[in-house]
Design an enzyme around this catalytic site. Structure first.
Site, PDB file in Angstrom:
ATOM      1  N   LYS A 152      -1.175  -2.021  -2.217  1.00 35.81           N
ATOM      2  CA  LYS A 152      -1.701  -0.611  -1.762  1.00 35.81           C
ATOM      3  C   LYS A 152      -0.844   0.921  -2.883  1.00 35.81           C
ATOM      4  O   LYS A 152      -0.219   0.621  -2.431  1.00 35.81           O
ATOM      5  CB  LYS A 152      -1.477  -0.501  -0.402  1.00 35.81           C
ATOM      6  CG  LYS A 152      -2.348  -0.031   0.009  1.00 35.81           C
ATOM      7  CD  LYS A 152      -3.156   0.828   1.335  1.00 35.81           C
ATOM      8  CE  LYS A 152      -1.520   0.344   2.872  1.00 35.81           C
ATOM      9  NZ  LYS A 152      -1.251   2.055   2.892  1.00 35.81           N
ATOM     10  N   ASP A 173       4.722   0.159   3.998  1.00 35.34           N
ATOM     11  CA  ASP A 173       5.713   1.607   4.237  1.00 35.34           C
ATOM     12  C   ASP A 173       6.667   1.969   5.693  1.00 35.34           C
ATOM     13  O   ASP A 173       7.260   2.672   5.268  1.00 35.34           O
ATOM     14  CB  ASP A 173       5.980   2.300   2.602  1.00 35.34           C
ATOM     15  CG  ASP A 173       4.130   3.500   2.364  1.00 35.34           C
ATOM     16  OD1 ASP A 173       3.686   3.320   3.811  1.00 35.34           O
ATOM     17  OD2 ASP A 173       4.908   4.006   1.854  1.00 35.34           O
ATOM     18  N   SER A 174       5.025   2.487   6.450  1.00 40.35           N
ATOM     19  CA  SER A 174       5.639   2.377   8.005  1.00 40.35           C
ATOM     20  C   SER A 174       6.978   1.605   7.845  1.00 40.35           C
ATOM     21  O   SER A 174       6.649   1.965   8.950  1.00 40.35           O
ATOM     22  CB  SER A 174       4.271   2.334   8.591  1.00 40.35           C
ATOM     23  OG  SER A 174       4.097   1.000   8.204  1.00 40.35           O
ATOM     24  N   ASP A 220       2.452  -2.860  -0.062  1.00 43.61           N
ATOM     25  CA  ASP A 220       2.145  -0.827  -0.088  1.00 43.61           C
ATOM     26  C   ASP A 220       3.432  -0.554  -1.352  1.00 43.61           C
ATOM     27  O   ASP A 220       4.492  -1.753  -1.626  1.00 43.61           O
ATOM     28  CB  ASP A 220       2.877  -0.164   1.104  1.00 43.61           C
ATOM     29  CG  ASP A 220       1.624   0.515   1.989  1.00 43.61           C
ATOM     30  OD1 ASP A 220       0.539  -0.087   0.955  1.00 43.61           O
ATOM     31  OD2 ASP A 220       2.532   0.745   2.769  1.00 43.61           O
ATOM     32  N   GLU A 228      -1.401   5.073  -2.372  1.00 42.22           N
ATOM     33  CA  GLU A 228      -2.216   6.652  -2.538  1.00 42.22           C
ATOM     34  C   GLU A 228      -2.240   7.216  -3.252  1.00 42.22           C
ATOM     35  O   GLU A 228      -1.530   7.733  -4.166  1.00 42.22           O
ATOM     36  CB  GLU A 228      -0.829   6.918  -1.176  1.00 42.22           C
ATOM     37  CG  GLU A 228      -0.233   5.601   0.280  1.00 42.22           C
ATOM     38  CD  GLU A 228      -0.105   6.254   0.940  1.00 42.22           C
ATOM     39  OE1 GLU A 228       1.040   7.813   1.115  1.00 42.22           O
ATOM     40  OE2 GLU A 228       1.144   6.166   1.527  1.00 42.22           O
ATOM     41  N   GLU A 239      -7.940   6.823   6.025  1.00 43.48           N
ATOM     42  CA  GLU A 239      -6.424   7.752   6.952  1.00 43.48           C
ATOM     43  C   GLU A 239      -6.607   8.853   7.960  1.00 43.48           C
ATOM     44  O   GLU A 239      -6.759  10.052   6.668  1.00 43.48           O
ATOM     45  CB  GLU A 239      -4.982   7.301   6.695  1.00 43.48           C
ATOM     46  CG  GLU A 239      -4.398   7.684   7.910  1.00 43.48           C
ATOM     47  CD  GLU A 239      -2.565   6.886   7.849  1.00 43.48           C
ATOM     48  OE1 GLU A 239      -2.868   6.431   6.796  1.00 43.48           O
ATOM     49  OE2 GLU A 239      -1.340   7.438   8.394  1.00 43.48           O
TER      50      GLU A 239
END
Ligand code: KIV
Length: 260
Positions: A111, A42-43, A82, A113, A179
């Protein structure tokens, strides 16, 4: 590529090479030049869309880019997509409905978070055939709470991160992204787990590395200190990607200058 093949690579002691990838052309480039995991991160909210965080990225955006990457990869490479902010936090059922859309267009794994609070969600997805990669340390979707600084600096925070990692592994996560944490903390977490860790700004002891493609090829105006522009000294994108893959596999990247 399916998960068992990726995990076999890790079990043989091979470091896993991951790069962000948002389109079909780049997917073909990465697959042909030694990248194991194509992360539809999602960057893309920052690199492609110009936002100052990943928060505005929608599930429709993630589905669109995952589908494009899958078409480019054409069965090669492992596609990790993501779950965007707001698509999984409410409940395991919400996470399943979102993840199903990503898997339907070609993701091999999703993925998310966060720590122990997502144990039930990870179990729910894994038990329903959706492999999960967890993500700890700096969580870009939580930027409003934490900022973008190095995480897990105190012993208390490092221990909490280790406890979260063990809980997520026990819940069924198959990979863990770490990260922006001190290299020593990442080494400790990696040694305590049986699943591979994939580091970004987390030192060389992880089971693999991931970078944002735009940082790797020098497209980011102010790249974070843990990245490296691999286009310097190479005359093509293919050569830069190959050099990154080789540097990760041989343990030459990241060096001490890329971690804390
Ligand atoms: O979205 C992304 O690119 C990521 C990496 C920073 C690991 O999650």
């Amino acid at each position: 590529m399916f998960l068992p093949k990726l995990l076999e690579q890790a079990q043989r002691g091979e470091r896993l090479v991951a790069l962000t990838c948002y389109d079909a052309t780049t997917a073909r480039l990465l697959c042909a030049n030694g990248v194991d995991i194509l992360l539809v991160g999602d960057s893309l909210g920052m690199t492609l869309q110009g936002h100052d965080s990943t928060l505005p990225v929608s599930l429709a955006d993630m589905v669109y880019h995952t589908a494009a990457v899958a078409r480019g990869a054409a069965g090669q490479g492992f596609i990790l997509a993501d779950l965007n902010f707001g698509s999984y936090q409410a409940s395991p059922a919400q996470a399943f409905a979102s993840a199903a859309q990503l898997m339907a267009v070609g993701a091999n794994m999703v993925k998310l978070e966060g720590g122990a609070v997502f144990v039930e969600t990870v179990q729910f997805l894994v038990q329903r055939g959706i492999p999960v990669c967890a993500h700890l340390g700096l969580l870009p979707q939580s930027v409003n709470s934490t900022g973008y600084s190095l995480q897990a600096r105190s012993e208390t925070d490092a221990q909490r991160l280790l406890d979260d990692a063990l809980a997520l592994q026990a819940a069924g996560a198959s990979l863990l992204v770490l990260e922006a944490i001190p290299a020593a903390v990442a080494a400790r977490v990696t040694a305590a787990l049986t699943i591979p860790t994939i580091g970004i700004g987390a030192g060389a002891a992880c089971g693999g590395q991931v970078l944002v493609y735009h940082d790797l090829v020098g497209l980011t105006a102010t790249p974070p200190s843990f990245t490296k522009n691999f286009l310097i000294g190479h005359d093509s994108l293919a050569a830069a990607v190959r050099a990154y893959a080789e540097a990760v596999k041989t343990g030459h990247f990241p060096g001490p200058e890329h971690s804390r």
